[in-house]
Structures are given as structure tokens and as C-alpha cells.
Design a protein around this motif. Sequence first.
Motif, PDB file in Angstrom:
ATOM      1  N   LYS A   1     -35.346 -84.216  84.856  1.00 17.75           N
ATOM      2  CA  LYS A   1     -35.709 -83.312  85.890  1.00 17.75           C
ATOM      3  C   LYS A   1     -36.957 -82.503  85.625  1.00 17.75           C
ATOM      4  O   LYS A   1     -37.785 -82.464  86.353  1.00 17.75           O
ATOM      5  CB  LYS A   1     -34.712 -82.503  86.502  1.00 17.75           C
TER       6      LYS A   1
ATOM      7  N   ALA B   1     -40.110 -84.986  85.342  1.00 18.55           N
ATOM      8  CA  ALA B   1     -40.567 -85.150  86.601  1.00 18.55           C
ATOM      9  C   ALA B   1     -41.022 -83.940  87.489  1.00 18.55           C
ATOM     10  O   ALA B   1     -41.979 -84.171  88.143  1.00 18.55           O
ATOM     11  CB  ALA B   1     -39.094 -85.669  87.487  1.00 18.55           C
TER      12      ALA B   1
ATOM     13  N   TRP C   1     -43.408 -86.085  89.940  1.00 16.67           N
ATOM     14  CA  TRP C   1     -42.778 -87.326  90.151  1.00 16.67           C
ATOM     15  C   TRP C   1     -41.545 -87.164  90.690  1.00 16.67           C
ATOM     16  O   TRP C   1     -40.826 -86.035  90.821  1.00 16.67           O
ATOM     17  CB  TRP C   1     -42.908 -88.037  88.899  1.00 16.67           C
ATOM     18  N   THR C   2     -40.882 -88.366  91.170  1.00 16.33           N
ATOM     19  CA  THR C   2     -39.501 -88.467  91.682  1.00 16.33           C
ATOM     20  C   THR C   2     -38.343 -88.575  90.441  1.00 16.33           C
ATOM     21  O   THR C   2     -38.729 -89.455  89.430  1.00 16.33           O
ATOM     22  CB  THR C   2     -39.268 -89.849  92.358  1.00 16.33           C
TER      23      THR C   2
ATOM     24  N   SER D   1     -34.614 -89.635  89.206  1.00 16.81           N
ATOM     25  CA  SER D   1     -33.429 -90.270  89.714  1.00 16.81           C
ATOM     26  C   SER D   1     -32.673 -90.258  88.421  1.00 16.81           C
ATOM     27  O   SER D   1     -32.915 -90.772  87.134  1.00 16.81           O
ATOM     28  CB  SER D   1     -33.748 -91.869  90.046  1.00 16.81           C
TER      29      SER D   1
ATOM     30  N   TRP E   1     -39.383 -99.720  92.689  1.00 15.84           N
ATOM     31  CA  TRP E   1     -40.104 -98.441  92.486  1.00 15.84           C
ATOM     32  C   TRP E   1     -41.535 -99.137  92.221  1.00 15.84           C
ATOM     33  O   TRP E   1     -42.652 -98.548  92.174  1.00 15.84           O
ATOM     34  CB  TRP E   1     -39.635 -97.687  91.452  1.00 15.84           C
TER      35      TRP E   1
ATOM     36  N   LYS F   1     -44.372 -96.539  92.779  1.00 15.96           N
ATOM     37  CA  LYS F   1     -43.791 -95.052  92.676  1.00 15.96           C
ATOM     38  C   LYS F   1     -43.791 -94.528  91.161  1.00 15.96           C
ATOM     39  O   LYS F   1     -43.034 -95.373  90.600  1.00 15.96           O
ATOM     40  CB  LYS F   1     -42.501 -95.068  93.428  1.00 15.96           C
TER      41      LYS F   1
ATOM     42  N   VAL G   1     -41.672 -92.541  88.716  1.00 11.82           N
ATOM     43  CA  VAL G   1     -40.189 -92.179  88.582  1.00 11.82           C
ATOM     44  C   VAL G   1     -39.711 -91.758  87.154  1.00 11.82           C
ATOM     45  O   VAL G   1     -40.174 -92.658  86.456  1.00 11.82           O
ATOM     46  CB  VAL G   1     -39.049 -93.283  89.314  1.00 11.82           C
TER      47      VAL G   1
END
Length: 161
Positions: free
Chosen positions: A18, A21, A26-27, A29, A68, A73, A75
Motif C-alpha cells: 500500500k 502504491a 499506482w493501484t 491489490s 492489468w 495499468k 499495480v
Amino acid sequence: MIILVMGVSGSGKTTIGKMLANSLGWTFSDADTFHSQQNVEKMRQGIPLSEADRKPWLRDLQTAIKHWLQENKNVVLACSALKYSYRQFLVVDSDRVKLVYLKGSYQLIQQRLQERQNHYMSAQLLTSQFETLEEPLETIYIDIAEPPQAIVQNIRTILGI
């Protein structure tokens, strides 16, 4: 790019993932969200998952990673990825999927798990996680004894991002 942050439960995958990101915009997951309710219940009860339990989970993760990448994307994915075969299955493009291994001693991780609250992963599963762990040979090794901010900066420096 996908950064797969891997390690045993309690190594800091979610926390570091986290933070990384967020620092990159960024995302994030968490592979735990891809587990079936049955798998979560087993782990909550201290029952290690079988290979059959993991197959649909790994398939779903691979599908997400491919999606992704198709979408270009960026991630950060927190995922235990304990076995070589799992990592081979998930790293569908070695140029765009990078592994970061959060490595720590059994004692440090056990202490962290004992301090954890409201998480389904039982501390008693730690031994089975270490037994299952096949340490990656060619990856980014990060010592989890460092403060989280230093770990994130180390990852960014090593990856040049």
C-alpha cells in the motif's frame, strides 16, 4: 508494470504494498481478496491450504495480472507466492511483472503475527508457510527489519521508479 510484493504472512506485504502504491500513485491489490470464502475459513481455523485450494485462486490472480497488463495499468500486488511454480504461473511477462521478496526471520514474523488483530491468517500457520516457502533465486530481496519508509524507498531505488 506489476510489482508483486511476496513473502510469508506477517512479512509486511500489505503494509509495504500500500505504501509503495501510494508513493507511486499506482493501484494496490491484495491477493487475499481473490481467495474463496472456503479458503479464508480454512486459514482462519489454522488449516493450511492444499494445492487444490490454491488452483482457482492462482488462476484468478493470473487473469487479473494479464488484464492489468493488457490495460497498461500499474499495480502493486501483495501476494504470498511462496512456491516457484506459483511465481512462474503469475509472472506472465518478466519485463513487466517484477518480484519483490520481503524476507525476514521466523522470530520477527512470529512476533508481528502475534501483535496482529482482526486478520484471518492464524499465527499457527506460520510454520507451514516457512515450510512451503521456496525462496526466489533471482529477485529483489528486501530485509523487513528496516522501517517501512526505508523499505519502500529501497524498492523504488532498485527498480528505478
